[in-house]
Design a protein around this motif. Structure first.
Motif, PDB file in Angstrom:
ATOM      1  N   GLN A  44       0.807  -1.214   0.000  1.00  0.00           N
ATOM      2  CA  GLN A  44       0.000   0.000   0.000  1.00  0.00           C
ATOM      3  C   GLN A  44       0.845   1.272   0.000  1.00  0.00           C
ATOM      4  O   GLN A  44       0.320   2.358  -0.247  1.00  0.00           O
ATOM      5  CB  GLN A  44      -0.940   0.006   1.215  1.00  0.00           C
ATOM      6  N   LEU A  45       2.146   1.152   0.285  1.00  0.00           N
ATOM      7  CA  LEU A  45       3.001   2.334   0.280  1.00  0.00           C
ATOM      8  C   LEU A  45       3.083   2.909  -1.134  1.00  0.00           C
ATOM      9  O   LEU A  45       3.081   2.156  -2.111  1.00  0.00           O
ATOM     10  CB  LEU A  45       4.398   1.967   0.781  1.00  0.00           C
ATOM     11  N   PRO A  46       3.182   4.218  -1.277  1.00  0.00           N
ATOM     12  CA  PRO A  46       3.131   4.829  -2.620  1.00  0.00           C
ATOM     13  C   PRO A  46       4.121   4.238  -3.611  1.00  0.00           C
ATOM     14  O   PRO A  46       3.773   4.012  -4.775  1.00  0.00           O
ATOM     15  CB  PRO A  46       3.416   6.297  -2.334  1.00  0.00           C
ATOM     16  N   VAL A  47       5.380   3.962  -3.209  1.00  0.00           N
ATOM     17  CA  VAL A  47       6.359   3.463  -4.163  1.00  0.00           C
ATOM     18  C   VAL A  47       6.028   2.042  -4.620  1.00  0.00           C
ATOM     19  O   VAL A  47       6.437   1.625  -5.706  1.00  0.00           O
ATOM     20  CB  VAL A  47       7.779   3.513  -3.570  1.00  0.00           C
ATOM     21  N   ASN A  48       5.264   1.315  -3.815  1.00  0.00           N
ATOM     22  CA  ASN A  48       4.917  -0.061  -4.161  1.00  0.00           C
ATOM     23  C   ASN A  48       3.499  -0.215  -4.678  1.00  0.00           C
ATOM     24  O   ASN A  48       3.151  -1.279  -5.219  1.00  0.00           O
ATOM     25  CB  ASN A  48       5.076  -0.961  -2.923  1.00  0.00           C
ATOM     26  N   ALA A  49       2.672   0.793  -4.511  1.00  0.00           N
ATOM     27  CA  ALA A  49       1.264   0.677  -4.882  1.00  0.00           C
ATOM     28  C   ALA A  49       1.095   0.724  -6.391  1.00  0.00           C
ATOM     29  O   ALA A  49       1.711   1.558  -7.065  1.00  0.00           O
ATOM     30  CB  ALA A  49       0.463   1.797  -4.234  1.00  0.00           C
ATOM     31  N   PRO A  50       0.273  -0.148  -6.944  1.00  0.00           N
ATOM     32  CA  PRO A  50       0.002  -0.083  -8.388  1.00  0.00           C
ATOM     33  C   PRO A  50      -0.842   1.130  -8.733  1.00  0.00           C
ATOM     34  O   PRO A  50      -1.556   1.681  -7.883  1.00  0.00           O
ATOM     35  CB  PRO A  50      -0.751  -1.388  -8.662  1.00  0.00           C
TER      36      PRO A  50
END
Length: 479
Positions: free
Chosen positions: A350-356
């Motif tokens: 859910q973190l921005p760098v990992n979120a699709p």
């Protein structure tokens, strides 16, 4: 009677004895919540560093399709020439800690995340097309040899070469590591590879096996051993500085993205195991096909949020791409995702760098640091709630025929440990061979004679000149 002290205006003040306990001499109390919050947060600012690939750099970029490969894949990011997809690329060393030098002799990680309209797709590779081992059971043991001895907390050449001398399949990667490619000049001047065999699936459900190659457009540039050592002492963050500075001044690094393709029928008939990550595919038999361009064009704003918390894993896939029977790859499918759950948290996705960028459809819920609306009601399927899928779409690859009995994998079934390493050695110029031999001999200084003797046998079997050169440099003979 005691004398009452007053100010110039006549107001009483405390006597000298009492005034000593007032003002800056007084205690702090727990109700100073600003102080408590600041110290408590400071104590928790770190998360565990990666067990491997701890020291790294990253940047955002763009992948652009330059060739139609829809005959091989139905992944939407490849659906048209000129289509662009946002990406994030993390480079790293492998064995060192977060504070180690960027110029150490080590493979370099090359982990790439594509933010596609169908979800995130990760290819987690290195700057080498092969790896040291092919059995995932040996991976923790291998990494232990690259870390520090538990008793002394020092690196140990004895430990490293003891493991390698008993793992002859490592010789191909050893030959690459101790060549000039083992100390690239920063991250912009090196190639990247998916290393493993992956797959592509087209609209007809046909599978092709694929190798991914990222060829630097800046040109290959390596450091000499002397340069690498000097820079390690003067600027241990050399590669980080070089990458960030280049992007900051608008000198955006680029790589051509290429694939090698093998049909399933070709794989069955191939004279070598096409899923063995210690071997490469011949580019004469399976030539490189350029399919796109990767450009890095935006630096992170916050290193911790965007680089340290970036999570990559081969289990992040989209329709039209897939895995393979490469056993090391299959081990990584579990290990990487599980490492992220431990290191960053169960909701790291859910973190921005990992979120699709695409909508998220899963039935996950709760857990530490959950936020947003993903996984909200209903979080089960099938369900009868209006405007929700009655059956959630599932990622699936075409059926894969399996052969042989299920058992612990016999990693010694294929005993061709030497042909690829020998072929690579013979491709080198005399200067490159000399550098390779000197680097290996220097790294084996102080290693016990029994380990040296066993490792020399591997070098001789790859090529007699290879073994003799190292033996001569070490001043020993093969017993």
């Amino acid at each position: 009677m005691s004398k009452i002290l007053t100010t110039a205006s006549g107001a009483p003040v405390a006597d000298n004895q009492n005034s000593r306990t007032a003002g800056p001499r007084g205690p702090l109390l727990l109700d100073d919540f600003h102080l408590i919050e600041k110290l408590a947060h400071f104590n928790r600012e770190n998360i565990p560093e990666r067990r491997v690939h701890a020291k790294g750099s990253g940047a955002h970029g763009t992948f652009t399709v330059t060739r139609d490969i829809t005959e091989y894949t139905r992944a939407k990011l490849f659906e048209s020439v000129g289509k662009k997809t946002p990406t994030f690329l993390r480079f790293s060393t492998v064995g060192g800690e977060r504070g180690s030098a960027d110029t150490a002799r080590d493979p370099r990680g090359f982990a790439l995340k594509f933010y596609t309209e169908e979800g995130n797709w990760d290819i987690v590779g290195n700057n080498t097309p092969v790896f040291f081992i092919r059995d995932p059971l040996k991976f923790p043991d291998f990494i232990h040899t690259q870390k520090r001895l538990p008793q002394t907390n020092l690196k140990s050449a004895q430990m490293v070469w003891d493991f390698w001398s008993l793992s002859p399949e490592a010789l191909h990667q050893i030959t690459i590591l101790f060549s000039d490619r083992g100390t690239p000049d920063g991250y912009r001047h090196m190639h990247g590879f998916g290393s493993h065999t992956y797959s592509l699936i087209n609209a007809k459900g046909e599978r092709h096996w694929v190798k991914w190659h990222y060829k630097t457009k800046q040109g290959i540039k390596n450091l000499t051993p002397e340069e690498a050592t000097r820079i390690a002492g003067t600027d241990p963050d050399y590669a980080q500085r070089d990458l960030f500075s280049a992007i900051e001044r608008g000198d955006f690094p680029k790589w051509s993205v290429n694939i090698q393709i093998m049909t399933e029928a070709q794989a069955v008939a191939h004279y070598e195991n096409p899923f063995d990550v210690t071997k490469t595919w011949s580019q004469q038999e399976f030539p490189l096909i350029e399919v796109g361009e990767l450009e890095l064009n935006r630096n992170p704003v916050n290193y911790f949020a965007e680089v340290e918390q970036a999570c990559f894993g081969p289990s992040n896939m989209v329709p039209g791409v897939g895995l393979s029977p490469d056993r090391m790859l299959q081990g990584r499918v579990f290990a990487y995702a599980d490492a992220h759950r431990y290191r960053v948290g169960t909701n790291h996705q859910q973190l921005p760098v990992n979120a699709p960028l695409s909508p998220v459809n899963n039935n996950q819920r709760d857990g530490s640091m959950s936020f947003g609306v993903g996984g909200a009601s209903p979080n089960y399927e099938p369900n009868s709630v209006a405007d929700t899928p009655k059956q959630a779409p599932q990622y699936a690859e075409p059926p894969l025929a399996l052969h042989g009995a299920a058992d612990r994998y016999d990693q010694r079934e294929d005993t061709d440990y030497y042909s690829h390493a020998g072929a690579l050695f013979r491709l080198m110029t005399d200067d490159q061979k000399t550098l390779l031999i000197n680097n290996i001999a220097g790294a084996m200084a102080g290693v016990s004679s029994n380990v040296v003797q066993l490792q020399l046998q591997h070098f001789f079997r790859a090529d007699p000149a290879y073994g003799q050169g190292i033996a001569t440099a070490l001043g020993v003979t093969l017993s």
